[in-house]
Design an enzyme around this catalytic site. Structure first.
Site: not given
Ligand SMILES: *Cc1c(COP(=O)(O)O)cnc(C)c1O
Length: 395
Positions: A89, A111, A377
């Protein structure tokens, strides 16, 4: 066929920018400027420097020998789990905050559902000294207390969303409301390849560093930059979009997206959007979406908080519809088993999300000479409590 966004913001039948009129100036400013800013030399230099020295890129491409023996094939793991903050991320939040700065913005909003994107956003805001406000469903704040604590430590303000089901979609509504009210100084960092155009394309470009590196690393290791398969898990779809990006036009490379089937596709507790979704609009774009007959969003479920999303990004909807990518659903139980296997065979504790990609190996029937790249990930530290609970039950 093109798998990239067209000038209208569409991937085949999906995408677009379905936004309230009041938001139009913000999104339009971004649409006009994002490509020029992103590919400016000084921007690229700054981004590359931070990806190297702050995030720790390139992340290794690791040949998983014991896992390969187990499945009688050749498996490489792209180690996004080794990035700063423990997942992919940060590639996106770092890119977007540099863009926000170039746009002259001083206040960042985001968010978050499970809190992973909130933490990645709070991290880069601290790095850049910008104000950070994260909207999070009240229910999620209780469920993900450690991530709330992390965000606060990093200097972010976490505002609970108290309407509706008090989860991700309500937090998103609050963030949009904030952006409408603060159009001049505020930038909205979206956490996946979702939202109105240009967000899905922009986020995919920031994550495309993953497949850029895979090509180079695989060429060094095997003499061929193209694997037979790339497998990635899909929540909104950003890590998969990044891992697929530079392979989209090469049909010899099979692309596989692993979705969360939760307790089973038919169980009513799932997030298997490709199977259960119908075209609809969520977060400003047209995509595949789990919804009732009258168009109400169905609450998704997965053991992994990062895959617990009722849609997929519009590019993935197109990859699914066109058949370019194959979608597979992995249950909670299958993901847990795959995670335990990776722990035992390779000494790597994967994120529960990434374990869905690993679990697909059970369904692949790979040949001995096949080369498979799995995008790992994220790391599993955040999932320890779940791993401990189910491991004890299994003994
Ligand atoms: C958030 C997250 C995901 C899901 O998000 P995508 O946008 O689909 O990549 C997957 N893995 C990890 C480790 C995450 O934190």
């Amino acid at each position: 066929m093109s798998y990239q966004v067209n000038e209208k913001g569409y991937y085949g039948n999906f995408g677009g920018a379905f936004i309230p009129e009041m938001l139009y100036p913000n999104v339009e400013e971004l649409r006009e400027k994002y490509l020029d800013i992103m590919y400016e030399k000084s921007f690229q230099n700054e981004l590359k420097g931070l990806l190297r020295d702050y995030v720790g890129r390139p992340s290794p491409l690791y040949y998983a020998e014991r896992l390969s023996e187990h499945y009688n094939t050749k498996i490489y793991l792209k180690r996004e789990d080794l990035n700063h903050t423990g997942a992919h991320k940060i590639n996106n939040t770092l890119g977007q905050i540099l863009l926000a700065k170039r746009l002259g913005k001083t206040r960042i909003i985001a968010e978050t559902g499970a809190g992973q994107h909130g933490v990645a956003t709070a991290t880069v805001c601290a790095l850049m000294g910008l104000t950070c406000i994260v909207y999070m469903g009240e229910v999620d704040m209780e469920r993900q207390a450690p991530n709330v604590a992390r965000m606060k430590l990093l200097g972010a303000k976490v505002i609970p969303a108290t309407s509706g089901s008090r989860t991700l979609k309500d937090a998103t509504n609050e963030a949009i409301r904030d952006w409408i009210n603060n159009p001049v100084d505020t930038y909205y960092i979206i956490g996946s390849v979702v939202g109105p155009h240009p967000y899905p394309d922009m986020v995919a470009r920031f994550q495309s560093v993953i497949s850029e590196e895979i090509k180079k690393q695989l060429k060094e290791k095997t003499g061929n930059e193209n694997p037979d398969y790339v497998i990635a898990c899909v929540g909104g779809g950003s890590n998969a979009a990044g891992a697929f990006y530079h392979y989209l036009d090469n049909k010899d490379v099979k692309l596989i997206a692993a979705e969360a089937a939760g307790k089973g596709i038919e169980s009513g507790h799932s997030a298997a959007t490709s199977v259960l979704g119908k075209p609809g609009i969520i977060h400003g774009s047209k995509t595949l979406l789990m919804q009732t007959e009258d168009g109400q969003i169905i609450e998704p479920y997965s053991i992994s908080a990062g895959l617990d999303y009722p849609g997929v990004g519009p590019q993935h909807a197109h990859l699914f519809e066109s058949g370019r990518a194959q979608f597979g659903s992995i249950t909670d139980e299958e993901a847990l088993k795959a995670a335990y296997l990776l722990c035992k065979l390779e000494g790597i504790i994967p994120a529960l999300e990434s374990a869905h990609a690993l679990a697909y190996l059970e369904k692949l029937n790979a040949k001995k000479e096949d080369v498979i790249v799995i995008n790992l990930s994220g790391r599993g530290d955040k999932d320890l409590a779940t791993y401990i609970k189910f491991n004890e039950q299994a003994q």
